[in-house]
Enzyme design. Structure first.
Site, PDB file in Angstrom:
ATOM      1  N   PHE A   1      45.453 -70.447  20.514  1.00 17.75           N
ATOM      2  CA  PHE A   1      46.085 -71.527  20.859  1.00 17.75           C
ATOM      3  C   PHE A   1      45.793 -72.460  22.067  1.00 17.75           C
ATOM      4  O   PHE A   1      46.799 -72.964  22.525  1.00 17.75           O
ATOM      5  CB  PHE A   1      47.603 -71.173  20.555  1.00 17.75           C
ATOM      6  CG  PHE A   1      48.138 -70.309  19.529  1.00 17.75           C
ATOM      7  CD1 PHE A   1      47.886 -70.694  18.304  1.00 17.75           C
ATOM      8  CD2 PHE A   1      48.507 -69.043  19.827  1.00 17.75           C
ATOM      9  CE1 PHE A   1      48.120 -69.774  17.192  1.00 17.75           C
ATOM     10  CE2 PHE A   1      48.840 -68.017  18.682  1.00 17.75           C
ATOM     11  CZ  PHE A   1      48.473 -68.450  17.268  1.00 17.75           C
TER      12      PHE A   1
ATOM     13  N   ASN B   1      38.949 -74.025   2.556  1.00 17.51           N
ATOM     14  CA  ASN B   1      39.438 -72.852   1.933  1.00 17.51           C
ATOM     15  C   ASN B   1      41.150 -73.004   1.896  1.00 17.51           C
ATOM     16  O   ASN B   1      41.877 -73.138   2.691  1.00 17.51           O
ATOM     17  CB  ASN B   1      39.092 -71.524   2.689  1.00 17.51           C
ATOM     18  CG  ASN B   1      39.612 -70.069   1.947  1.00 17.51           C
ATOM     19  OD1 ASN B   1      40.852 -70.090   2.022  1.00 17.51           O
ATOM     20  ND2 ASN B   1      38.689 -69.488   1.568  1.00 17.51           N
TER      21      ASN B   1
ATOM     22  N   GLU C   1      45.082 -77.719  14.433  1.00 14.66           N
ATOM     23  CA  GLU C   1      46.080 -78.183  15.671  1.00 14.66           C
ATOM     24  C   GLU C   1      47.149 -79.309  14.855  1.00 14.66           C
ATOM     25  O   GLU C   1      48.156 -79.634  15.184  1.00 14.66           O
ATOM     26  CB  GLU C   1      45.457 -78.860  16.679  1.00 14.66           C
ATOM     27  CG  GLU C   1      44.564 -77.892  17.286  1.00 14.66           C
ATOM     28  CD  GLU C   1      43.959 -77.911  18.522  1.00 14.66           C
ATOM     29  OE1 GLU C   1      44.715 -78.138  19.452  1.00 14.66           O
ATOM     30  OE2 GLU C   1      42.801 -78.002  18.640  1.00 14.66           O
TER      31      GLU C   1
HETATM   32 MO1  MOS Z   1      43.440 -75.349  20.886  1.00 13.45          MO
HETATM   33  S1  MOS Z   1      44.919 -76.119  21.976  1.00 13.45           S
HETATM   34  O1  MOS Z   1      42.198 -76.170  21.475  1.00 13.45           O
HETATM   35  O2  MOS Z   1      43.434 -73.699  20.769  1.00 13.45           O
END
Ligand code: MOS
Length: 738
Positions: free
Chosen positions: A238, A630, A704
Site C-alpha cells: 500500500f 484476471n 489504487e
Molecule cells: Mo501504492 S501508494 O504506489 O503502493
C-alpha cells in the site's frame, strides 16, 4: 470468465477466443498451507534479533545513552547508538543513527541486538537515555498560517480565474479535511540481513527489491551486484513498502556490527512513524458555475503536514487538474512542517484524499444548481486532457456512470436529504467519480520452455498480494496458447531480470508485456529449431508459419496437419530448454496522449438516528481500467480499494497527542480499520474495454483506483441520509451529532 488477448488476436476475430484465465490464485495453495514464506520467516542459521529503540521526545537531541546495564543483560550481542554507529555513505531521508537530532517521537535512536527477541526488547528497556528537548511543532491547525510551498512543484493555472468567477451564478467555497493515516498491512516491515565478506544477503518485505538492493549498496558503499535481495511474498504494501526505510539499513548495520545474521521485525506500534504516513490535509475548494451547470472556475488549494526530515506532499489537487473541464482553474499545494515522521505514498496518494474534497464539493454544487450529480459531471466531462489538450488513449467514463447508476438504481434516489427512513435508520444515496493515472516502467523477463513441457517465467518484480504471479502465468500462457497451470513463475529475487517496483498501479502494465514478449521470442526460437531439424515435420517450413497450441507446434497455413509436441522436439535436440529474455518498451507515441483510469462509485448508507453510527450498506462501482486481466484478482483489488474508501470515510485516523507527538492509537484496537461487520455488499464491474494505445494487452493498473471517490460517495450518501454535510473525515458519530 474473461480471457486476455492482444489487439492482433482481437482483430483476427477468432471463433474460439483463447481462454487463458487462471481461475485460482497462483499462490493460493502456498498461502493457505503456510508454505509461502514471508521475509521474517526464512530460517537463517545463527540469526540474532534486533529491536529498534525509539525517541520519546518529539524534538531535540539525544545527549547520552547509558548502555551499561543493557550491555550486561542476558543474551545481548551489541548495542548500536548514534555515538558508536558505523558511518553510512549515501542515505535517503531516513534516520539511521548517523547523528543525535530527534525529528519526531518514535524516531529510531538505538538498536539492540540479542540472542532472542524478548532479550533484545528487555535490554532495550534498560537503556538510560537523556535528551535536550526543543519546542515541538505538533498543532497542524494552529500552524496553518506558517504553511509554505513545498520544495518541489505544486501549482497549476488555466484561464482567467477572476473573469470566470465574475460570470458565475452559483459558487461553492468550502474547506475539507482528511486525517493523518498510517499503513497497516497484515505483514509488518521485516528484514533479515546476512553478510558474507562484502556481500550482503537480504530478505526484505518490500514493494521493490531493486530499490532495496540499490539503497543498501549505496549506504554501505558496495557494488549493487554484491547485494542479493529476496522477497517471494509481501503481505500487503500500500505504499509504505515502496521506500527503503531505516529498519532495512539498520538490520544490515546490526548484522555488520554483531557479526552474525540479524532479523529485524517492526512491531505494530512501530508502523506508526518510522515507515511513512498519509499526511493529513486541509483542502480549500472554490467552484463557480453558470446556471446550466457549466464549470467556470475550479480552485483547489491543499495544505498537508510535512516532516522536518524532508518534504513529502500529499498531492490532492493534482487530479483536479485533469478530472473535469472548466473555463478556468487554479490549484496549489502548501506544507506545514511538523515534528512527525515522514509522509509517503499511501494507496492512491493525492487522488484518494483529493477526490474527497472535490467530489463532495461537486455534490454541494449539484444541490445548489438543482442538477443531478451525474448530470453535473457529464456537463463538465473532459473529452480530452484539460492540462495539455492531448487526447486520452482510451476513456469510457460515460459508460461507467451509466452502468453503475443502472446497477445501483440511482434513478430512484430522492435528491431531497433526510426523506428516506426505515425505523430509526436514515437512508441515503450518494455518488462520486473515481480516477487514477496509468503508468508503466520498462521491465525485463526471462521465459524458458522446458523439456518437460512446463514453462518457467522469471522476473525481478514482486507480488504484494495483488495477483502478479497469477497474471504473469496467464501472460506466458497467452503467448504460447497453453494451459496457465503449466507455467511456473519465480519473482522476488534480484538475480532475476530487473523490473519496476510494485507501486503506483504500474506493475501489471509493466510486467505482463515483458513476459508476453519473452514467451513470444522463446516461441520463435522453438520454430527456428523445428525448421532446421531434419526429423521435424516442419523441417524447411517458414518460421513465421509456425505457432504453438497446448504444448504442440503446428503450421498456421495447414488446415490440418501433423502437430509435433514441444517435448519431442526438445528431446531430439539435446533436451535443453529454449529460453528468451525480453524488455517491454514503452509505447513510442506515448507523448501524444494521456492514459488514465476512471470509475463511477455509488453508495447507500444507513445512519442510526439515535447512535449516529453509519453503516455502508451497498457500494456499486464500475471502472474503466482497460482490459481486466484476471477477474478474480482484479475485482479483489478493486473491492479492496473500496474497503479502504469505507475506512477513510468512517474509521481510519492516526491521533497525535499534541504534547509528546505520539500516535495515541498505534494498535489495531484503537486504529480503526473496517472489519467484516463494517463491509456489506460491494458490487464491482469493469467495462473491460482494452486500451491498446497504452500497452499491447490493453490493461491499465487497478491497485489504487478503488479507494478514489469511494469516501466521497459515502460522505455524499450520509448527507443525503441526514441533511448534515460533514466536510471532515472520518465521519464518526460525534461529527453527526452536533
Ligand atoms: Mo501504492 S501508494 O504506489 O503502493
Amino acid at each position: 470468465m474473461i480471457g486476455i488477448q492482444t489487439e492482433q488476436q482481437q482483430d483476427q476475430q477468432q471463433e474460439q477466443r483463447p481462454e487463458r484465465q487462471l481461475n485460482h490464485r497462483y499462490d493460493a495453495f502456498a498461502k493457505v498451507t503456510g508454505r509461502a514464506k514471508y521475509a521474517a520467516e526464512f530460517p537463517v542459521k545463527n540469526v540474532a534479533y534486533a529491536y529498534i529503540v525509539q525517541a520519546t521526545i518529539p524534538a531535540g537531541v539525544v545527549v547520552s545513552i547509558d548502555d551499561a546495564a543493557a550491555s550486561r543483560a542476558s543474551g545481548v550481542h551489541s548495542i548500536i547508538t548514534p555515538f558508536n554507529a558505523p558511518k553510512l555513505a549515501e542515505l535517503g531521508n531516513v534516520n539511521v543513527l548517523q547523528d543525535t537530532t530527534v525529528f519526531y517521537s518514535g524516531q529510531p535512536i538505538a538498536v539492540v541486538v540479542a540472542r532472542s527477541l524478548p532479550e533484545a526488547r528487555s535490554a532495550a528497556a534498560m537503556l538510560h537515555i537523556t535528551y535536550k528537548e526543543q519546542p515541538a511543532k505538533l498543532d497542524f491547525d494552529g500552524l496553518l498560517s506558517e504553511a509554505r510551498p513545498p520544495k518541489r512543484g505544486g501549482t497549476f493555472h488555466r484561464g482567467d480565474t477572476a473573469a470566470a468567477l465574475a460570470k458565475a451564478t452559483v459558487t461553492i467555497d468550502q474547506t475539507y479535511s482528511t486525517p493523518l493515516q498510517n499503513h497497516n498491512p497484515m505483514e509488518p516491515h521485516a528484514t533479515i540481513a546476512a553478510w558474507d565478506g562484502d556481500k550482503l544477503n537480504v530478505y526484505d518485505a518490500t514493494q521493490g527489491i531493486t530499490g532495496v538492493q540499490q539503497g543498501l549498496a549505496r549506504a554501505f558503499s558496495i557494488p549493487q551486484a554484491n547485494v542479493h535481495v529476496e522477497c517471494p511474498y509481501t503481505g500487503g504494501g500500500f505504499g509504505c513498502k515502496g521506500y527503503v526505510w531505516s529498519h532495512t539499513l539498520l538490520a544490515a548495520m546490526a548484522a555488520k556490527v554483531a557479526q552474525r545474521p540479524v532479523k529485524l521485525v517492526l512491531d505494530r506500534g512501530q508502523m506508526f512513524g518510522p515507515v511513512g504516513s498519509r499526511p493529513n490535509t486541509s483542502q480549500h475548494i472554490k467552484l463557480a458555475a453558470s446556471s446550466d451547470g457549466k464549470l467556470l472556475l475550479q480552485q483547489h488549494d491543499s495544505t498537508c503536514y510535512t516532516s522536518f526530515i524532508s518534504d513529502w506532499v500529499e498531492s490532492c489537487a493534482a487530479q483536479t487538474n485533469l478530472l473535469y473541464d472548466s473555463e478556468s482553474l487554479s490549484t496549489s499545494h502548501l506544507v506545514v512542517p511538523l515534528n512527525l515522521g515522514m509522509g509517503t505514498w499511501m494507496r492512491a496518494p493525492g487522488e484518494a484524499t483529493g477526490s474527497v474534497a472535490l467530489e463532495i464539493a461537486l455534490d454541494e454544487l449539484a444541490e445548489k444548481l438543482n442538477i443531478d450529480p451525474i448530470q453535473l459531471r457529464l456537463i463538465n466531462y473532459a473529452e480530452k486532457d484539460p492540462r495539455s489538450g492531448k487526447p486520452w488513449s482510451s476513456k469510457h467514463l460515460r459508460e461507467a456512470y451509466a452502468q453503475a447508476a443502472d446497477r445501483f438504481g440511482w434513478s430512484k434516489r430522492n435528491a431531497q436529504p433526510g426523506q428516506l427512513r426505515e425505523g430509526n435508520k436514515l437512508i441515503g444515496h450518494g455518488m462520486a467519480t473515481a480516477n487514477y493515472g496509468a503508468g508503466r516502467s520498462p521491465s525485463s523477463a526471462i521465459v524458458r520452455i522446458q523439456p518437460n513441457g512446463r514453462v518457467f517465467v522469471g522476473i525481478g518484480t514482486q507480488d504484494i498480494g495483488t495477483g502478479t504471479y497469477t497474471i504473469l502465468a496467464q501472460a506466458a500462457a497467452l503467448a504460447l496458447a497453453m494451459d496457465p497451470s503449466l507455467v511456473d513463475v519465480k519473482l522476488g529475487d534480484t538475480t532475476l531480470p530487473r523490473s519496476g517496483g510494485s507501486g503506483g498501479s504500474t506493475t501489471a502494465a509493466s510486467v505482463c508485456p515483458a513476459v508476453y514478449d519473452a514467451a513470444t521470442q522463446a516461441k520463435l526460437k522453438l520454430a527456428q529449431l523445428a525448421v532446421s531439424d531434419a526429423k521435424s515435420p516442419f523441417h524447411g517450413a517458414n518460421v513465421a508459419d509456425i505457432d504453438t497450441k497446448d504444448g504442440k507446434l503446428f503450421l498456421k497455413s495447414a488446415a490440418a496437419g501433423d502437430p509435433e509436441s514441444i517435448t519431442d522436439l526438445l528431446a531430439r535436440n539435446g533436451g535443453a530448454a529454449i529460453e528468451a529474455t525480453a524488455t517491454s518498451e514503452l509505447a513510442k507515441d506515448r507523448e501524444s496522449f494521456t492514459s488514465h483510469s476512471w470509475g463511477a462509485v455509488f453508495a447507500e448508507v444507513a445512519v442510526d438516528a439515535d447512535t449516529h453510527m453509519t453503516q455502508v450498506r451497498r457500494v456499486v462501482a464500475t471502472y474503466d481500467i482497460g482490459t481486466l486481466l484476471n477477474e478474480k484478482t482484479g475485482l479483489n483489488q478493486l473491492s479492496g480499494g473500496v474497503v479502504w474508501g469505507i475506512s477513510m470515510a468512517l474509521h481510519e485516523a492516526s491521533i497525535i497527542d499534541k504534547k509528546y507527538g505520539r500516535t495515541v492509537n498505534e494498535n489495531f484496537a484503537d486504529y480503526h480499520v473496517p472489519v467484516n461487520a463494517d463491509v456489506h455488499e460491494i458490487d464491482i464491474t469493469c467495462l473491460n474495454i482494452p486500451d491498446y494505445k497504452f500497452n499491447p494487452l490493453g490493461a491499465r493498473g487497478i491497485g489504487e483506483i478503488g479507494i478514489t471517490g469511494a469516501a466521497a460517495a459515502i460522505a455524499n450518501a450520509i448527507y443525503n441520509a441526514t441533511g448534515k454535510r460533514v466536510r471532515d473525515l472520518p465521519i464518526t458519530p460525534d461529527r453527526l451529532m452536533a
